[in-house]
Design an enzyme around this catalytic site. Structure first.
Site, PDB file in Angstrom:
ATOM      1  N   HIS A  84     -10.265   1.383  -0.338  1.00 20.16           N
ATOM      2  CA  HIS A  84     -10.790   0.505   0.705  1.00 20.16           C
ATOM      3  C   HIS A  84     -12.308   0.347   0.617  1.00 20.16           C
ATOM      4  CE1 HIS A  84      -6.805   1.306   2.386  1.00 20.16           C
ATOM      5  NE2 HIS A  84      -6.980   0.264   3.161  1.00 20.16           N
TER       6      HIS A  84
ATOM      7  N   GLU B 256       0.825  -1.217   0.000  1.00 15.75           N
ATOM      8  CA  GLU B 256       0.000   0.000   0.000  1.00 15.75           C
ATOM      9  C   GLU B 256       0.852   1.257   0.000  1.00 15.75           C
ATOM     10  OE1 GLU B 256      -2.678  -0.357   3.267  1.00 15.75           O
ATOM     11  OE2 GLU B 256      -3.977  -1.812   2.266  1.00 15.75           O
TER      12      GLU B 256
END
Length: 330
Positions: free
Chosen positions: A218, A184
């Site tokens: 997300h 990430e």
């Protein structure tokens, strides 16, 4: 090949100034490129079943190993897109200078311990209250257990050893503390920040934009909350909205660390530490017999964090000149 540190600094400085003066792509292209990286990162997680028609994973370990592989592939592809847009890193690779190319992504060999220690301690200040609460509860529990089982020091050593061993074999630990944070930060900080800076965006705009992609990435948890977990849409929306909020807030902080230090290690250690700590257990703190001590230490930690945020991330501490689209050492 650029072999000395001074030569590397000079090459990065020249490349950064050239790109800043004459960006080879528009701000809109940078926005689309970052959106493509975010979609690629999330979409890649579903390729085993949707693209390759693989049967469902038989075990949770197999499921996450597939996802780990997809995350790594997405990170490599995002790096390729970043390098292709910037151009200069490809020239560095052609000249055999891998360290200089990696430095574009914030992967640097210099000032590593500063980039590890200072952001870690700074982030820990935000969790000073929860850390004190954990320490008080652990001491109390270990003292009770030590009377029955073994000496206090031996009991502490045994539990610490067992926890470390379990982390190496726990697939969720690998997801939360290694693969997840690394990939990430690689995509949403290391690849996106240089692209946005080289398109002419200011540091403030970059710090605000990158976390939005991070938060939006997300939102796939909405689908996973509704169907595999069989929750209704209202609850899924609340959970997903909350997750979007705190991932975006953390993204601002992570982008700030990256922009100030020029080091991928800085947001990475902060990300891992936050995953280890989780969200503060406010209810437990209020019910604790030490709630006043915990509350005071939380306020002290928050105040210290605010006071030290700029000094502890001063670019001079990391040998970095901020605001350049390519890393420039001071």
């Amino acid at each position: 090949m650029i072999s000395t540190r001074n030569d590397w600094q000079w090459a990065c400085s020249v490349g950064a100034k050239a790109m800043a003066a004459n960006p080879s792509f528009s701000s809109g292209t940078a926005i689309l490129a970052c959106a493509a990286m975010a979609v690629l990162y999330v979409g890649m997680l579903y390729t085993p079943s949707l693209l390759f028609r693989l049967p469902p994973a038989r075990t949770i370990n197999e499921h996450y190993i597939r996802r780990f592989t997809c995350s790594v592939v997405a990170s490599v592809l995002a790096s390729g897109l970043c390098f292709w847009l910037l151009g200069s890193p490809i020239d560095m690779l052609r000249n055999g200078d891998l360290p200089a190319a990696l430095a574009v992504l914030g992967i640097r060999r210099d000032h590593v311990w500063q980039a590890t220690l200072y952001p870690l301690l700074l982030t820990a200040l935000l969790y000073l209250g929860p850390l004190v609460m954990t320490a008080l509860n652990t001491d109390e529990r270990l003292e009770d257990e030590a009377k029955v089982e073994m000496g206090f020091i031996q009991g502490l050593f045994t539990r610490t050893r067992d926890n470390v061993i379990s982390l190496t074999t726990d697939i969720f630990a690998w997801r939360n503390y290694i693969v997840g944070p690394l990939t990430e930060e690689w995509v949403f900080r290391a690849c996106m920040v240089p692209v946005l800076l080289c398109a002419g965006y200011s540091q403030l705009k970059v710090m605000l934009l990158c976390p939005l992609y991070f938060g939006l990435a997300h939102l796939n948890h909405y689908w996973e909350t509704v169907y595999p977990e069989n929750r209704n849409h209202k609850i899924a929306a609340l959970i997903t909205g909350f997750r979007f909020a705190y991932t975006t807030i953390f993204g601002w902080y992570a982008a700030f660390l990256y922009l100030r230090t020029g080091h991928l290690v800085a947001p990475l250690v902060a990300h891992i530490f936050c995953n280890v700590m989780g969200l503060p257990a406010v209810g437990d703190a209020l019910e604790s017999p030490y709630n006043k001590v915990i509350g005071l230490t939380f306020l002290v930690g928050l105040g210290s964090f605010i006071c030290l945020l700029n000094p502890a991330t001063s670019p001079a501490l990391y040998g970095y000149m901020p605001g350049q689209c390519l890393p420039t050492a001071s």
